[in-house]
Design a protein around this motif. Structure first.
Motif, short mmCIF file in Angstrom:
data_model
loop_
_atom_site.label_atom_id
_atom_site.label_comp_id
_atom_site.label_asym_id
_atom_site.label_seq_id
_atom_site.Cartn_x
_atom_site.Cartn_y
_atom_site.Cartn_z
N THR A 153 34.35 46.98 4.73
CA THR A 153 34.43 48.23 4.00
C THR A 153 35.40 48.01 2.84
N PHE A 154 34.90 48.14 1.64
CA PHE A 154 35.71 47.88 0.46
C PHE A 154 36.60 49.08 0.16
N ASP A 155 37.88 48.83 -0.01
CA ASP A 155 38.85 49.84 -0.37
C ASP A 155 39.37 49.49 -1.76
N ALA A 156 38.81 50.13 -2.78
CA ALA A 156 39.15 49.80 -4.17
C ALA A 156 40.63 49.99 -4.46
N PHE B 129 42.54 47.12 -2.94
CA PHE B 129 42.25 45.89 -3.70
C PHE B 129 43.01 45.90 -5.02
N LEU C 216 36.24 38.68 -1.70
CA LEU C 216 36.96 39.84 -1.21
C LEU C 216 38.47 39.72 -1.31
N CYS D 130 37.71 47.99 -10.00
CA CYS D 130 36.92 47.05 -9.20
C CYS D 130 35.78 47.80 -8.53
N ALA E 136 32.63 46.87 -5.64
CA ALA E 136 32.07 45.88 -4.72
C ALA E 136 30.58 46.11 -4.53
N ASN F 137 29.34 41.19 -0.97
CA ASN F 137 30.61 40.46 -0.89
C ASN F 137 31.15 40.09 -2.25
N VAL G 128 32.98 41.27 -5.71
CA VAL G 128 33.80 42.33 -6.28
C VAL G 128 33.88 42.08 -7.78
#
Length: 180
Positions: free
Chosen positions: A53-56, A59, A133, A164, A166, A169, A171
């Motif tokens: 789970t991408f957390d901008a 990141f 990532l 960013c 995503a 995979n 980004v």
């Protein structure tokens, strides 16, 4: 001779029986069902653990931290983020992900800096990248380019915006820099 045949038959039956017990799951008792349920739970947990789970925000914060640590090695002051630059960088990251590219040209064909509402670019710079990532990996790829590295350690730039996006995979990152 007949004794040997009986012994071979007994051995053969024993081997076949062992194979059924060892490799076949012919039991239907509760312990077998429980083991099957436990294996399914373990498999589901392993699959859930591999989902990303991408957390901008996380990141971007980590990217700013590693960039500022890198800048400190060259006695360059830490960058602060600017809301206008960040909003523009977020939009540009979305555009780059849409194009699946780190191009400095926008989807409509205009120059990247038009995202800031300007027609000439004297005080801004854009750095784009596609990373896995890890913000640390992204910084490593940027510093391998002499042109990008010079912008990263420049003391002329005082503020930045980070965006960013995503896709899977990958980004897509955009760093917009400002110099007064």
């Amino acid at each position: 001779m007949k004794a040997y045949r009986w012994i071979l038959c007994i051995i053969l039956v024993g081997v076949i029986g062992f194979c059924f017990i060892r490799f076949g799951n012919f039991q239907s008792d509760e312990s077998t069902l429980q083991r099957s349920a436990e294996n399914e739970t373990i498999t589901e947990a392993a699959e859930a653990a591999t989902e990303f789970t991408f957390d901008a925000d996380a990141f971007n914060n980590r990217l700013l931290t590693v960039i500022n640590a890198y800048r400190a090695r060259f006695s360059a002051p830490a960058w602060t983020t600017d809301t206008k630059l960040t909003d523009a960088a977020i939009l540009r990251a979305k555009e780059c992900s849409y194009l699946a590219s780190k191009s400095h040209t926008r989807p409509d064909g205009s120059e990247w800096f038009t995202v800031l509402g300007i027609t000439e670019n004297f005080n801004y710079s854009e750095i784009t990248g596609i990373s896995g990532l890890s913000p640390d990996d992204l910084l490593r790829s940027w510093v391998s380019s002499e042109a990008i590295n010079s912008g990263l350690i420049s003391t002329e730039y005082t503020a930045c915006g980070i965006g960013c996006e995503a896709i899977g995979n990958d980004v897509y990152c955009v760093l917009i820099l400002y110099k007064p």
